[in-house]
Design a protein around this motif. Sequence first.
Motif, PDB file in Angstrom:
ATOM      1  N   GLY A 197     -13.547 -14.155  38.394  1.00 18.45           N
ATOM      2  CA  GLY A 197     -14.132 -12.816  38.382  1.00 18.45           C
ATOM      3  C   GLY A 197     -15.415 -12.626  39.138  1.00 18.45           C
ATOM      4  O   GLY A 197     -16.206 -11.744  38.808  1.00 18.45           O
ATOM      5  N   GLY A 198     -15.659 -13.430  40.126  1.00 22.58           N
ATOM      6  CA  GLY A 198     -16.826 -13.219  40.987  1.00 22.58           C
ATOM      7  C   GLY A 198     -18.162 -13.523  40.347  1.00 22.58           C
ATOM      8  O   GLY A 198     -19.185 -12.963  40.740  1.00 22.58           O
ATOM      9  N   ILE A 199     -18.188 -14.409  39.335  1.00 25.78           N
ATOM     10  CA  ILE A 199     -19.457 -14.782  38.716  1.00 25.78           C
ATOM     11  C   ILE A 199     -20.270 -15.620  39.692  1.00 25.78           C
ATOM     12  O   ILE A 199     -19.747 -16.476  40.386  1.00 25.78           O
ATOM     13  N   SER A 200     -21.572 -15.373  39.740  1.00 22.97           N
ATOM     14  CA  SER A 200     -22.457 -16.139  40.614  1.00 22.97           C
ATOM     15  C   SER A 200     -23.796 -16.324  39.916  1.00 22.97           C
ATOM     16  O   SER A 200     -24.104 -15.616  38.947  1.00 22.97           O
ATOM     17  N   PRO A 201     -24.620 -17.273  40.392  1.00 24.73           N
ATOM     18  CA  PRO A 201     -25.915 -17.511  39.745  1.00 24.73           C
ATOM     19  C   PRO A 201     -26.793 -16.268  39.694  1.00 24.73           C
ATOM     20  O   PRO A 201     -27.602 -16.103  38.779  1.00 24.73           O
ATOM     21  N   ASP A 202     -26.669 -15.374  40.687  1.00 21.74           N
ATOM     22  CA  ASP A 202     -27.492 -14.163  40.699  1.00 21.74           C
ATOM     23  C   ASP A 202     -26.792 -12.990  40.018  1.00 21.74           C
ATOM     24  O   ASP A 202     -27.266 -11.859  40.030  1.00 21.74           O
ATOM     25  N   LYS A 203     -25.631 -13.263  39.401  1.00 31.61           N
ATOM     26  CA  LYS A 203     -24.914 -12.236  38.675  1.00 31.61           C
ATOM     27  C   LYS A 203     -24.464 -12.822  37.332  1.00 31.61           C
ATOM     28  O   LYS A 203     -23.329 -13.253  37.154  1.00 31.61           O
ATOM     29  N   PRO A 204     -25.382 -12.878  36.355  1.00 30.72           N
ATOM     30  CA  PRO A 204     -25.068 -13.507  35.069  1.00 30.72           C
ATOM     31  C   PRO A 204     -23.993 -12.748  34.289  1.00 30.72           C
ATOM     32  O   PRO A 204     -23.766 -11.557  34.508  1.00 30.72           O
ATOM     33  N   VAL A 205     -23.335 -13.469  33.410  1.00 33.62           N
ATOM     34  CA  VAL A 205     -22.302 -12.871  32.573  1.00 33.62           C
ATOM     35  C   VAL A 205     -22.965 -11.935  31.563  1.00 33.62           C
ATOM     36  O   VAL A 205     -23.934 -12.298  30.901  1.00 33.62           O
ATOM     37  N   GLU A 206     -22.451 -10.726  31.469  1.00 33.67           N
ATOM     38  CA  GLU A 206     -23.007  -9.774  30.515  1.00 33.67           C
ATOM     39  C   GLU A 206     -22.446 -10.029  29.114  1.00 33.67           C
ATOM     40  O   GLU A 206     -21.244 -10.192  28.942  1.00 33.67           O
ATOM     41  N   LYS A 207     -23.333 -10.055  28.147  1.00 36.57           N
ATOM     42  CA  LYS A 207     -22.922 -10.285  26.764  1.00 36.57           C
ATOM     43  C   LYS A 207     -22.254  -9.030  26.220  1.00 36.57           C
ATOM     44  O   LYS A 207     -22.807  -7.940  26.323  1.00 36.57           O
ATOM     45  N   PRO A 208     -21.058  -9.146  25.637  1.00 36.28           N
ATOM     46  CA  PRO A 208     -20.363  -7.972  25.094  1.00 36.28           C
ATOM     47  C   PRO A 208     -21.187  -7.298  23.996  1.00 36.28           C
ATOM     48  O   PRO A 208     -21.884  -7.971  23.230  1.00 36.28           O
ATOM     49  N   ASP A 209     -21.125  -6.011  23.920  1.00 34.97           N
ATOM     50  CA  ASP A 209     -21.811  -5.249  22.881  1.00 34.97           C
ATOM     51  C   ASP A 209     -20.772  -4.830  21.848  1.00 34.97           C
ATOM     52  O   ASP A 209     -20.129  -3.789  21.957  1.00 34.97           O
ATOM     53  N   TRP A 210     -20.599  -5.696  20.818  1.00 35.93           N
ATOM     54  CA  TRP A 210     -19.579  -5.444  19.819  1.00 35.93           C
ATOM     55  C   TRP A 210     -20.021  -4.331  18.861  1.00 35.93           C
ATOM     56  O   TRP A 210     -21.176  -4.249  18.467  1.00 35.93           O
ATOM     57  N   THR A 211     -19.086  -3.471  18.481  1.00 36.98           N
ATOM     58  CA  THR A 211     -19.407  -2.370  17.566  1.00 36.98           C
ATOM     59  C   THR A 211     -19.460  -2.844  16.115  1.00 36.98           C
ATOM     60  O   THR A 211     -20.086  -2.213  15.262  1.00 36.98           O
ATOM     61  N   VAL A 212     -18.801  -3.962  15.824  1.00 34.95           N
ATOM     62  CA  VAL A 212     -18.783  -4.506  14.472  1.00 34.95           C
ATOM     63  C   VAL A 212     -19.281  -5.959  14.512  1.00 34.95           C
ATOM     64  O   VAL A 212     -18.794  -6.750  15.318  1.00 34.95           O
ATOM     65  N   ASN A 213     -20.245  -6.284  13.652  1.00 35.31           N
ATOM     66  CA  ASN A 213     -20.805  -7.641  13.620  1.00 35.31           C
ATOM     67  C   ASN A 213     -20.844  -8.164  12.178  1.00 35.31           C
ATOM     68  O   ASN A 213     -21.912  -8.290  11.570  1.00 35.31           O
ATOM     69  N   PRO A 214     -19.680  -8.457  11.600  1.00 34.51           N
ATOM     70  CA  PRO A 214     -19.650  -8.902  10.199  1.00 34.51           C
ATOM     71  C   PRO A 214     -20.405 -10.204   9.959  1.00 34.51           C
ATOM     72  O   PRO A 214     -20.905 -10.450   8.861  1.00 34.51           O
ATOM     73  N   GLN A 215     -20.500 -11.048  11.004  1.00 40.24           N
ATOM     74  CA  GLN A 215     -21.169 -12.337  10.836  1.00 40.24           C
ATOM     75  C   GLN A 215     -22.640 -12.187  10.474  1.00 40.24           C
ATOM     76  O   GLN A 215     -23.248 -13.092   9.887  1.00 40.24           O
ATOM     77  N   ARG A 216     -23.232 -11.043  10.802  1.00 36.05           N
ATOM     78  CA  ARG A 216     -24.652 -10.833  10.525  1.00 36.05           C
ATOM     79  C   ARG A 216     -24.911 -10.343   9.099  1.00 36.05           C
ATOM     80  O   ARG A 216     -26.057 -10.269   8.670  1.00 36.05           O
ATOM     81  N   ARG A 217     -23.844 -10.039   8.390  1.00 35.22           N
ATOM     82  CA  ARG A 217     -24.020  -9.572   7.016  1.00 35.22           C
ATOM     83  C   ARG A 217     -23.958 -10.712   6.004  1.00 35.22           C
ATOM     84  O   ARG A 217     -24.311 -10.527   4.842  1.00 35.22           O
TER      85      ARG A 217
END
Length: 240
Positions: free
Chosen positions: A21-41
Amino acid sequence: MSKGTITNRGKFLKNIRGKIGGISPDKPVEKPDWTVNPQRRVMKDFDQDQLVEVLDKQCHHIHTDFFLTNSESLQETLDQVLASYQTRSIVYSSDNRFHTYQLPEFFKNFAKKPEHEVFKWNDENSEESISFSERADVGITFSDITLAESGTIVLFNRKGQGRSVSLLPRDYIAIVPKSTIVPRMTQATDYVHQQVEKGEEISSCINFITGPSNSADIEMNLVVGVHGPIRAAYIVVEDK
């Protein structure tokens, strides 16, 4: 044995990046923004005393001895554990926290007894350090982060924190400052992620240790000590 030579590394990695997918050192992987985070509860409202209780109960399930003490009684508790394990040789990591709890003097007195040995991990002589760890009765380290839910010790193997100390001896003792206890893996990975975000140097190896070494075959016959220490003890110390 001579080390190999790496060639065409850049070209090889560039090809892989393109394939995924065209990942490169100057183009870091974006962290997904999950709508549900049960692990934090999970246990998010637990205080340190409640987390200690969770850790204590989990230690029973992972066949790990659990002790709760304070800084004044730590040496007495450690002496009790070493005696129960019939310890004659100890290897411990090069960690300033041992000095905080005045343990070098304790080790010095331990080594005065007949046939007793104590070795402090030495990065300048890793071969000797590994050799001693292989034959040591007990390896002792401090926990950097402690996961109550799973009973897991997290070790950031920085300089002086040889991995062999917790992996090669017959038995393992983790000294757990109470303040290091967090609910679960979620908080540990958050901490590492924050280090990366800040551009801080992180450990080349992070070990997650959950009790003594356990292995089971397809019939679920449990064998202890195949890949590491046979027995493990966690000594939780009131540090706040």
